[in-house]
Each structure stands twice: as C-alpha cells, then as structure tokens.
Design a protein around this motif. Structure first.
Motif, short mmCIF file in Angstrom:
data_model
loop_
_atom_site.label_atom_id
_atom_site.label_comp_id
_atom_site.label_asym_id
_atom_site.label_seq_id
_atom_site.Cartn_x
_atom_site.Cartn_y
_atom_site.Cartn_z
N ARG A 125 -47.97 10.35 30.61
CA ARG A 125 -46.62 9.80 30.75
C ARG A 125 -45.58 10.90 30.88
O ARG A 125 -44.64 10.78 31.68
CB ARG A 125 -46.30 8.90 29.55
N PHE A 126 -45.73 11.98 30.11
CA PHE A 126 -44.77 13.08 30.22
C PHE A 126 -44.84 13.72 31.60
O PHE A 126 -43.82 14.08 32.18
CB PHE A 126 -45.02 14.13 29.14
N ARG A 127 -46.07 13.88 32.11
CA ARG A 127 -46.19 14.46 33.45
C ARG A 127 -45.59 13.53 34.50
O ARG A 127 -44.93 13.99 35.43
CB ARG A 127 -47.67 14.73 33.78
N LYS A 128 -45.79 12.24 34.34
CA LYS A 128 -45.21 11.28 35.28
C LYS A 128 -43.69 11.34 35.23
O LYS A 128 -43.02 11.33 36.28
CB LYS A 128 -45.69 9.86 34.92
N ALA A 129 -43.13 11.40 34.03
CA ALA A 129 -41.67 11.51 33.89
C ALA A 129 -41.17 12.78 34.55
O ALA A 129 -40.14 12.77 35.26
CB ALA A 129 -41.28 11.48 32.41
N MET A 130 -41.87 13.89 34.34
CA MET A 130 -41.45 15.16 34.93
C MET A 130 -41.51 15.10 36.46
O MET A 130 -40.59 15.55 37.14
CB MET A 130 -42.34 16.29 34.41
N ASP A 131 -42.59 14.52 36.99
CA ASP A 131 -42.73 14.41 38.44
C ASP A 131 -41.64 13.53 39.04
O ASP A 131 -41.07 13.85 40.09
CB ASP A 131 -44.11 13.86 38.79
N LEU A 132 -41.35 12.41 38.39
CA LEU A 132 -40.31 11.51 38.88
C LEU A 132 -38.96 12.20 38.86
O LEU A 132 -38.18 12.10 39.82
CB LEU A 132 -40.26 10.23 38.03
N ARG A 133 -38.66 12.88 37.78
CA ARG A 133 -37.37 13.55 37.65
C ARG A 133 -37.23 14.67 38.67
O ARG A 133 -36.16 14.88 39.24
CB ARG A 133 -37.19 14.06 36.22
N THR A 134 -38.32 15.38 38.91
CA THR A 134 -38.28 16.44 39.92
C THR A 134 -38.03 15.85 41.30
O THR A 134 -37.19 16.34 42.06
CB THR A 134 -39.60 17.23 39.90
N ALA A 135 -38.75 14.77 41.63
CA ALA A 135 -38.60 14.13 42.94
C ALA A 135 -37.21 13.54 43.13
O ALA A 135 -36.68 13.52 44.24
CB ALA A 135 -39.66 13.03 43.10
N GLU A 136 -36.62 13.06 42.04
CA GLU A 136 -35.29 12.46 42.10
C GLU A 136 -34.17 13.50 42.14
O GLU A 136 -33.02 13.15 42.36
CB GLU A 136 -35.07 11.55 40.88
N GLY A 137 -34.53 14.76 41.91
CA GLY A 137 -33.49 15.77 41.83
C GLY A 137 -32.63 15.59 40.60
O GLY A 137 -31.42 15.81 40.63
N ALA A 138 -33.27 15.17 39.49
CA ALA A 138 -32.54 14.91 38.26
C ALA A 138 -31.99 16.21 37.68
O ALA A 138 -32.38 17.31 38.08
CB ALA A 138 -33.46 14.24 37.24
N ASP A 139 -31.07 16.07 36.73
CA ASP A 139 -30.53 17.21 36.02
C ASP A 139 -31.69 18.06 35.50
O ASP A 139 -32.67 17.55 34.97
CB ASP A 139 -29.67 16.71 34.86
N GLU A 140 -31.59 19.38 35.65
CA GLU A 140 -32.66 20.28 35.25
C GLU A 140 -33.01 20.13 33.78
O GLU A 140 -34.16 20.33 33.38
CB GLU A 140 -32.27 21.72 35.55
N ARG A 141 -32.03 19.74 32.96
CA ARG A 141 -32.30 19.57 31.53
C ARG A 141 -33.24 18.40 31.28
O ARG A 141 -34.04 18.42 30.34
CB ARG A 141 -30.98 19.39 30.77
N LEU A 142 -33.17 17.37 32.11
CA LEU A 142 -34.10 16.25 31.98
C LEU A 142 -35.50 16.68 32.37
O LEU A 142 -36.48 16.34 31.69
CB LEU A 142 -33.64 15.10 32.87
N ILE A 143 -35.60 17.40 33.48
CA ILE A 143 -36.91 17.89 33.91
C ILE A 143 -37.50 18.79 32.84
O ILE A 143 -38.68 18.71 32.50
CB ILE A 143 -36.80 18.64 35.25
N ASP A 144 -36.65 19.66 32.29
CA ASP A 144 -37.09 20.58 31.25
C ASP A 144 -37.53 19.83 29.99
O ASP A 144 -38.46 20.24 29.30
CB ASP A 144 -35.96 21.55 30.91
N SER A 145 -36.87 18.71 29.71
CA SER A 145 -37.25 17.90 28.55
C SER A 145 -38.69 17.42 28.68
O SER A 145 -39.50 17.55 27.76
CB SER A 145 -36.31 16.69 28.44
#
Length: 203
Positions: free
Chosen positions: A159-179
């Motif tokens: 789930r954490f990897r999925k969240a990271m991949d989604l956030r990266t693909a979405e161009g989310a705030d870097e702090r979210l990706i880092d989370s």
C-alpha cells in the motif's frame, strides 16, 4: 527560534495533515475537488511510529484556538485525546457527512481506539468508492498504516508503494511522496530485522 521561524519549519516538515489532503471544497455530491496541502503548526507526522506527534505545544494550542475542525482533530489525536477527537469528528460529520478529510480521520480514530482491522475494512470500502480519483493515494497511505498496526506488514508495504507511485504520477507535493517513501523505508527496515527474505518478497 522565533514563532515565525518555528511556523516556517513546521511548514517544511512532514505533517499528518499532509497525509490527508485532497479535500473536497464542498461536501455536496459531485462537487469539484481541489487539493489542499497545508501543515499544522505544532504537529509532526513520524514515519517510524506512523503516527502524529506534538512537536510544539504552543503552536498546537494556537491550532486548537484558530484551526479548522480537521486540524483540531489532528492535534487532539496527537495528544492522545481520542474521546474529544471522536466527538469533534462526529459533530462535523453530522453536518458534513461526505467531508473527505473527516472520513479519513474517522478511520484514524478507529485505529487509535485499538481496532486497526476495522479501520482497514473501512478504508478498503472507501477505496472502492474513490478508485481512480485524486483521493486514492491518501487512502492507500492510510490503509498501509492500518495494515502495519494489524500486523500485516507485507500488505502494508504494498500500500505504501502504491501511494508513493500514485503521488509521483500525480506530481504531488514532494513532501507527500517523501511521506510514502519514508514509511516504506521504515517498514522495510522492520521486515529486514524480522527476515531479510520477507522484505525482498514484500517489495
């Protein structure tokens, strides 16, 4: 350090609110949504314990005095005031039943009350509801935390990897990706301590 400097430092730190995010501007069904990404002064999210903690009592007090309901709930949870947080969530959801942030916080309350499995069930139901939307990544992240607390570390890593991949693909705030990345790294370390091969299989 001045109050202004502390506030700036908190804004740059990883916070629990940055784990919620993507909150609809209206609870009306079908309303357009906008990402809201703001830190809560006085509260910091710790990826090692995967929980929110108070980092500055004075700033947290200010959040309680001036913050919105979701921010106040986060402070209450960080202070361990589960009952007060529950009452505030219930009151807010009565008036805004589809408030996304409060729905996610409600599952955090369930975890804080010692029932991570029930929280996971509710998050999975929300994932079915919000699959493919901008809300999916935050639900994947919180589901990962629920799985950690329920002891299913492999599922949590997924789930954490999925969240990271989604956030990266979405161009989310870097702090979210880092989370998501930091939670995944913390979990990987746990798995490696338990069994190195299990960690490789989980990732």
């Amino acid at each position: 350090m001045t109050t202004q400097e502390l506030t700036q430092d908190m804004a740059q730190s990883l916070t629990h609110t940055q784990e919620l995010l993507q909150v609809p501007t209206s609870s009306t069904a079908g309303a357009s949504t906008h990402n809201i990404e703001s830190g809560i002064p006085g509260v910091r999210f710790d990826p090692e314990s995967m929980s929110q903690t108070i980092s500055d009592e004075a700033l947290a007090d200010e959040t309680m005095a001036r913050g919105n309901a979701a921010e106040q709930v986060v402070v209450l949870l960080a202070r361990g005031h589960v009952r007060a947080a529950s009452e505030l969530v219930a009151e807010t959801r009565f008036n805004e039943p589809q408030n996304f942030a409060m729905r996610v916080l409600d599952t955090s309350l369930t975890r804080a009350s010692g029932d991570p499995q029930r929280a996971a069930n509710r998050l999975r139901a929300m994932l079915s509801e919000f699959n493919g939307t901008a809300h999916e990544s935050v639900l994947q992240q919180h589901l990962g935390m629920a799985y950690v607390e329920s002891g299913d570390l492999r599922a949590a890593a997924t789930r954490f990897r999925k969240a990271m991949d989604l956030r990266t693909a979405e161009g989310a705030d870097e702090r979210l990706i880092d989370s998501s990345r930091r939670c995944l790294e913390a979990l990987t370390a746990r798995l490696e301590n338990l069994a190195p091969q299990a960690a490789e299989q989980a990732l």
